[in-house]
Design an enzyme around this catalytic site. Structure first.
Site, PDB file in Angstrom:
ATOM      1  N   TYR A 182     -32.479 -14.357 -23.923  1.00 18.77           N
ATOM      2  CA  TYR A 182     -31.962 -13.808 -25.181  1.00 18.77           C
ATOM      3  C   TYR A 182     -30.454 -13.978 -25.192  1.00 18.77           C
ATOM      4  O   TYR A 182     -29.788 -13.654 -24.207  1.00 18.77           O
ATOM      5  CB  TYR A 182     -32.331 -12.327 -25.286  1.00 18.77           C
ATOM      6  CG  TYR A 182     -31.785 -11.618 -26.515  1.00 18.77           C
ATOM      7  CD1 TYR A 182     -32.247 -11.948 -27.793  1.00 18.77           C
ATOM      8  CD2 TYR A 182     -30.830 -10.606 -26.397  1.00 18.77           C
ATOM      9  CE1 TYR A 182     -31.760 -11.293 -28.918  1.00 18.77           C
ATOM     10  CE2 TYR A 182     -30.349  -9.940 -27.526  1.00 18.77           C
ATOM     11  CZ  TYR A 182     -30.812 -10.286 -28.771  1.00 18.77           C
ATOM     12  OH  TYR A 182     -30.332  -9.627 -29.888  1.00 18.77           O
TER      13      TYR A 182
ATOM     14  N   LYS B 171     -21.583  -5.975 -22.454  1.00 18.08           N
ATOM     15  CA  LYS B 171     -22.115  -4.838 -21.697  1.00 18.08           C
ATOM     16  C   LYS B 171     -21.096  -4.226 -20.713  1.00 18.08           C
ATOM     17  O   LYS B 171     -20.229  -3.493 -21.175  1.00 18.08           O
ATOM     18  CB  LYS B 171     -23.443  -5.225 -21.063  1.00 18.08           C
ATOM     19  CG  LYS B 171     -24.457  -5.517 -22.198  1.00 18.08           C
ATOM     20  CD  LYS B 171     -25.879  -5.729 -21.801  1.00 18.08           C
ATOM     21  CE  LYS B 171     -26.748  -5.784 -23.053  1.00 18.08           C
ATOM     22  NZ  LYS B 171     -27.536  -6.976 -23.252  1.00 18.08           N
TER      23      LYS B 171
ATOM     24  N   ASP C 174     -24.712 -17.312 -20.097  1.00 15.36           N
ATOM     25  CA  ASP C 174     -24.717 -16.039 -20.813  1.00 15.36           C
ATOM     26  C   ASP C 174     -24.803 -14.935 -19.766  1.00 15.36           C
ATOM     27  O   ASP C 174     -25.873 -14.651 -19.233  1.00 15.36           O
ATOM     28  CB  ASP C 174     -25.893 -15.974 -21.793  1.00 15.36           C
ATOM     29  CG  ASP C 174     -25.880 -14.663 -22.593  1.00 15.36           C
ATOM     30  OD1 ASP C 174     -25.143 -13.731 -22.202  1.00 15.36           O
ATOM     31  OD2 ASP C 174     -26.605 -14.587 -23.596  1.00 15.36           O
TER      32      ASP C 174
HETATM   33  C1  LIG Z   1     -27.575  -7.797 -24.595  1.00 11.43           C
HETATM   34  C2  LIG Z   1     -27.487  -9.275 -24.534  1.00 11.43           C
HETATM   35  C3  LIG Z   1     -26.941 -10.043 -25.568  1.00 11.43           C
HETATM   36  C4  LIG Z   1     -26.555  -9.458 -26.894  1.00 11.43           C
HETATM   37  O1  LIG Z   1     -25.518  -8.528 -26.799  1.00 11.43           O
HETATM   38  P1  LIG Z   1     -25.332  -7.451 -27.975  1.00 11.43           P
HETATM   39  O2  LIG Z   1     -24.092  -6.727 -27.584  1.00 11.43           O
HETATM   40  O3  LIG Z   1     -26.567  -6.617 -27.982  1.00 11.43           O
HETATM   41  O4  LIG Z   1     -25.179  -8.216 -29.240  1.00 11.43           O
HETATM   42  C5  LIG Z   1     -26.787 -11.400 -25.371  1.00 11.43           C
HETATM   43  N1  LIG Z   1     -27.157 -11.982 -24.232  1.00 11.43           N
HETATM   44  C6  LIG Z   1     -27.706 -11.288 -23.217  1.00 11.43           C
HETATM   45  C7  LIG Z   1     -28.092 -11.990 -21.965  1.00 11.43           C
HETATM   46  C8  LIG Z   1     -27.917  -9.917 -23.346  1.00 11.43           C
HETATM   47  O5  LIG Z   1     -28.518  -9.242 -22.355  1.00 11.43           O
END
Ligand SMILES: *Cc1c(COP(=O)(O)O)cnc(C)c1O
Length: 431
Positions: A143, A271, A238
């Site tokens: 994601y 995060k 990511d």
């Molecule tokens: C949480 C997450 C996102 C999205 O971040 P948001 O702050 O919720 O938009 C993108 N990539 C990864 C791997 C994530 O865990």
């Protein structure tokens, strides 16, 4: 007794679609009433009925120090007195950029934004702008936020372009997104053989936390790196979830230990760098980042980007996790949880396994760790739901969906882990 969680959920459902502001909070996968959080401290939160839970979500990753860490609280309170937002640059943005660049050697320059979605979306635009290419490759089960071009599942057959996973995303918008199976070396080789010259970037969760917890294998990661270099595509990590969560140098430092000289070309973060405030970032080498406005032709902007309270919270959090022994202790606590749960399940004859890195973990109702999304999704829903609700009833809050990772904070004590394992043991008897 009236159930305040249910009352609030009923009120919310009339006003907010599904009663929540982000879908997984709705308990749709597991059923039952979502817990409305009233307050949190350390490793715990209390719901609207005053019920206490050991928290293994930690706001889906950011709360690596637990809730209400005194140093973070002080930094945020001080920052709030100085002003909420200015729309002009501040010193803390420079300090946070310095910290990120110091801790992550693959990054020369960084841009701060407000969410992981925004960071991922902007990084993709930058990759396309910097390479002059259209196509992107992603993996099933990873994601990267909810930008249109990334809400894609694999098409039928190898190396076909994907289909949108959301209504409202026209096929034309996802026609340049190729979706492959995670940890499948053959597929990535075939994809580059066919489309290599058109690929702007390959985006990956190096340790995937959005299909529970699945590591990219070393041969797979190595091949991704080689193919990107060979074909002039940018390799984008990511690390929104793994960044400053699995190690001080992020997941890329874990792979650099296994693959000499390993580095991604771009890194997306979120995060933990906000410590619970809306803050995210993306960074890369100087030549790529200089393509970004106002220096270059790739546009990107944000009213609240680098927000002064968010940067204060992020800086205070990053300062704490750099203290000697922080990740060693966090890793040991997390490992003790996974080991304890595994032993308890085995003792009750329940197929079970798990894995962890730093303060992130995953557990599975399988005998062996899965390597991709399709395997993760063969988990028996009913069994997972029974485990989830059994733990919830006993004051242990894990992710309400079997495809999410779990998070341990530095506030979790050996007693918290022991209490969690004891609760799980009771639940395993019923599975
Ligand atoms: C949480 C997450 C996102 C999205 O971040 P948001 O702050 O919720 O938009 C993108 N990539 C990864 C791997 C994530 O865990």
């Amino acid at each position: 007794m009236t159930d305040r969680n249910q009352e609030l959920f009923d009120r919310a459902k009339a006003l907010i679609p599904g009663g929540v502001n982000s879908p997984v909070r709705a308990f749709k996968a597991v059923g039952g009433t979502p817990r409305f959080v009233q307050r949190a401290q350390g490793a715990y939160f209390w719901d609207a009925n005053g019920q206490k839970y050991i928290d293994y979500i930690g706001s889906w990753g950011p709360m690596i120090l637990g809730h209400g860490h005194p140093a973070v609280l002080e930094a945020v309170q001080k920052a709030a007195l100085e002003g909420f937002s200015f729309g002009a640059p501040t010193e803390r943005e420079v300090e946070l950029a310095e910290e990120i660049i110091k801790l992550v050697p693959s990054i020369d320059m960084v841009r701060l934004v407000s969410s992981g979605t925004e960071a991922g979306m902007s990084a993709i635009r930058l990759a396309r702008g910097a390479t002059g290419r259209k196509k992107i490759i992603k993996f099933e089960g990873c994601y990267h936020g909810h930008a249109d071009a990334l809400l894609v599942k694999a098409g039928s057959g190898l190396a076909t372009f994907g289909a949108a996973t959301s209504a409202g995303v026209p096929p034309e918008v996802v026609q340049h997104t190729l979706v492959l199976e995670y940890n499948n070396v053959e597929q990535i080789e075939a994809a580059f053989a066919e489309h290599g010259a058109d690929v702007a970037c390959l985006i990956i969760e190096p340790i995937a936390g959005n299909m529970n917890f699945v590591r990219a294998s070393v041969p797979f990661m190595k091949r991704c790196r080689e193919l990107c270099t060979e074909h002039g595509a940018l390799f984008a990590f990511d690390e929104v979830m793994t960044g400053f969560r699995v190690a001080l140098g992020c997941a890329q430092s874990v792979y650099a230990k296994l693959i000499p000289g390993f580095e991604p070309d771009m890194t997306i973060m979120g995060k933990v760098i906000g410590g619970g405030m809306p803050l995210a970032a993306f960074g890369a080498k100087r030549a790529v980042m200089e393509q970004l406005a106002p220096l270059g032709a790739v546009y990107q902007a944000g009213t609240l980007s680098g927000n002064p309270i968010a940067t204060a919270c992020g800086l205070a959090t990053l300062k704490e996790i750099q203290k000697p022994g922080f990740f060693e202790a966090l890793s040991a606590t997390t490992r003790s949880l996974v080991d304890g749960l595994t032993a308890a399940a085995k003792a009750e004859g329940v197929p079970f396994c798990g894995d962890s890195q730093g303060g992130m973990f995953g557990v599975f109702l399988f005998d062996e760790l899965p390597q991709n999304y399709a395997k993760v999704m063969t988990t028996e829903n009913a069994r997972f739901n029974k485990l989830f609700h059994g733990l919830l009833d006993r004051g242990v809050y894990i992710a309400p969906a079997l495809y999410e990772a779990g998070f341990v904070s530095s506030a979790h004590t050996a007693q918290d882990i022991a209490d969690t394992v004891a609760a799980a043991k009771e639940v395993f008897k019923t599975l």
